[in-house]
Design a protein around this motif. Structure first.
Motif, short mmCIF file in Angstrom:
data_model
loop_
_atom_site.label_atom_id
_atom_site.label_comp_id
_atom_site.label_asym_id
_atom_site.label_seq_id
_atom_site.Cartn_x
_atom_site.Cartn_y
_atom_site.Cartn_z
N ASN A 27 0.75 -1.15 -0.06
CA ASN A 27 0.08 0.12 -0.07
C ASN A 27 0.72 1.29 -0.10
O ASN A 27 0.38 2.16 0.52
N THR A 28 2.16 1.14 -0.35
CA THR A 28 2.95 2.40 -0.79
C THR A 28 3.28 2.44 -2.07
O THR A 28 3.13 1.53 -2.87
N GLU A 29 3.97 3.64 -2.69
CA GLU A 29 4.25 3.39 -4.12
C GLU A 29 5.38 2.53 -4.34
O GLU A 29 5.77 2.55 -5.31
N LEU A 30 6.12 1.91 -3.22
CA LEU A 30 6.91 1.08 -3.46
C LEU A 30 6.52 -0.42 -3.25
O LEU A 30 7.43 -1.49 -3.28
N SER A 31 5.38 -0.79 -3.56
CA SER A 31 4.78 -2.03 -3.38
C SER A 31 5.40 -2.91 -4.22
O SER A 31 5.18 -4.04 -4.23
N ASP A 32 5.85 -2.57 -5.51
CA ASP A 32 6.10 -3.47 -6.70
C ASP A 32 7.72 -3.76 -6.48
O ASP A 32 8.01 -4.71 -7.29
N ILE A 33 8.39 -3.22 -5.58
CA ILE A 33 10.09 -3.68 -5.28
C ILE A 33 10.11 -4.99 -4.72
O ILE A 33 9.19 -5.51 -3.82
N THR A 34 11.31 -5.36 -4.91
CA THR A 34 11.87 -6.74 -4.26
C THR A 34 13.10 -6.51 -3.61
O THR A 34 13.67 -5.44 -3.89
N ALA A 35 13.70 -7.50 -2.83
CA ALA A 35 14.96 -7.27 -2.30
C ALA A 35 16.04 -7.06 -3.52
O ALA A 35 16.89 -6.40 -3.32
N HIS A 36 15.66 -7.98 -4.45
CA HIS A 36 16.57 -8.13 -5.81
C HIS A 36 16.64 -6.63 -6.25
O HIS A 36 17.83 -6.54 -6.98
N VAL A 37 15.52 -6.11 -6.08
CA VAL A 37 15.46 -4.63 -6.92
C VAL A 37 16.55 -3.67 -6.15
O VAL A 37 17.30 -2.73 -6.92
N LEU A 38 16.71 -3.90 -4.93
CA LEU A 38 17.79 -3.16 -4.22
C LEU A 38 19.32 -3.54 -4.60
O LEU A 38 20.04 -2.61 -4.62
N ARG A 39 19.44 -4.77 -5.10
CA ARG A 39 20.70 -5.24 -5.37
C ARG A 39 21.11 -4.62 -6.81
O ARG A 39 22.19 -3.89 -7.08
N HIS A 40 19.87 -4.44 -7.75
CA HIS A 40 20.21 -3.91 -9.18
C HIS A 40 20.32 -2.55 -9.02
O HIS A 40 21.06 -1.88 -9.70
N SER A 41 19.43 -1.78 -8.06
CA SER A 41 19.68 -0.26 -7.87
C SER A 41 21.45 0.04 -7.35
O SER A 41 21.88 0.95 -7.64
N PHE A 42 21.62 -0.95 -6.41
CA PHE A 42 23.15 -0.79 -5.99
C PHE A 42 24.12 -0.39 -7.10
O PHE A 42 24.89 0.27 -7.43
N ALA A 43 23.86 -1.54 -7.80
CA ALA A 43 24.72 -1.63 -9.13
C ALA A 43 24.48 -0.35 -9.90
O ALA A 43 25.48 0.16 -10.52
N SER A 44 23.28 0.15 -9.96
CA SER A 44 23.11 1.10 -11.09
C SER A 44 23.64 2.27 -10.51
O SER A 44 24.21 3.40 -11.16
N ILE A 45 23.67 2.72 -9.04
CA ILE A 45 24.23 3.91 -8.61
C ILE A 45 25.65 3.72 -8.81
O ILE A 45 26.30 4.78 -9.26
N ALA A 46 26.32 2.62 -8.59
CA ALA A 46 27.69 2.54 -8.74
C ALA A 46 28.09 3.06 -10.25
O ALA A 46 28.94 3.41 -10.34
#
Length: 289
Positions: free
Chosen positions: A185-204
């Motif tokens: 019920n938040t705007e981040l309802s579609d994310i998973t833990a793996h999204v955080l891993r991909h996002s880390f790589a994207s920021i790097a």
């Protein structure tokens, strides 16, 4: 078969030896894509070995696994930071909040953080020495933000796990349910833990680190991300971990350009990262972004 998995017809609850004795299989497009891909590989082998005449999975149009393309934007990191700050006030969610933060700051897989043993933590050398991962044994440099968290966590150590379960001798075991509590019920309802891993790589990548360095931070050994692997930890990798973790920590706290980095001397790391991130901020100002 693929359509049944997509529609959730194969949904089931299975007994396991971990996580309080059960796991829930939900199905969906991502699961269907991976299941058909695996079956196709098996049938290709069987066809080449003369066991079957044809590979019936060949040519099946699989749905795109959208989770693999999902990345957090800067504003979504800030939103997640607010969600975590609010949830941390609930004593029952405090451990879960810490787990989510450390996944975000390290780029580790969720199982690598949930099942992290104190024996895998090497604070003097700013790294995790994971004995068992998807890629086998793996050494991961960690940023100063993570080092300082682990130092604090070690003061209330209970058993072998960094994030113990209720009984202390087991790993934390309520991840799926509490993940839903955090983000449903938040705007981040579609994310998973793996999204955080991909996002880390994207920021790097945004910060200018090479594919080789990013692969070392994530513990990749092969595949599309990299064809090489770093076994020896050095100060340049620690600096990279400091920078990425510091940047993400800044996004989560809303204080984007004031986090620490570099080398093994802590004061030098703080000065180095402050200078680097100030340079990033200045460059963005000059570009009008």
């Amino acid at each position: 078969m693929m359509n049944d998995i997509i529609l959730g017809k194969t949904r089931a609850t299975r007994k396991t030896k971990k996580l309080r004795g059960k796991t829930i299989l939900r199905g969906g497009q991502g699961t269907a894509t991976r299941a058909v891909g695996l079956l196709g590989g098996i049938l290709t082998y069987a066809s080449e070995a003369g066991i079957v005449d044809t590979n019936v999975a060949h040519g099946i149009r699989k749905p795109k696994d959208r989770v693999r393309d999902r990345r957090l934007t800067h504003s979504e990191y800030q939103l997640m930071g607010k969600i975590l700050d609010k949830a941390e006030r609930d004593e029952n969610l405090a451990t879960m909040v810490s787990i989510v933060r450390q996944i975000a700051l390290t780029g580790c897989r969720r199982s690598e953080i949930i099942e992290l043993h104190w024996s895998d933590v090497d604070l003097p050398n700013s790294c995790l020495r994971l004995s068992e991962t998807k890629e086998g044994a793996s050494t991961r440099p960690i940023g100063l933000a993570v080092v300082e968290f682990l130092e604090t966590q070690s003061l209330r150590k209970k058993g072998p796990f960094v994030f113990p379960g209720v009984r202390g001798n087991n790993a934390f075991g309520n991840f799926p349910k509490q993940w839903s509590q955090l983000f449903e019920n938040t705007e981040l309802s579609d994310i998973t833990a793996h999204v955080l891993r991909h996002s880390f790589a994207s920021i790097a990548h945004e910060l200018g680190f090479s594919e080789f360095t990013i692969a070392a931070l994530l513990g990749h050994s092969k595949g599309s991300v990299t064809s090489k692997y770093v076994h020896t930890l050095d100060s340049s990798l620690v600096m990279a971990a400091d920078t990425v973790a510091g940047y993400i920590s800044g996004l989560l706290t809303g204080n984007q350009f004031k986090q620490p980095a570099c080398a093994f001397d802590r004061s030098a790391r703080k000065r180095s990262l402050d200078q680097f991130l100030d340079g990033v901020a200045m460059g963005r100002d000059e570009l009008g972004t």
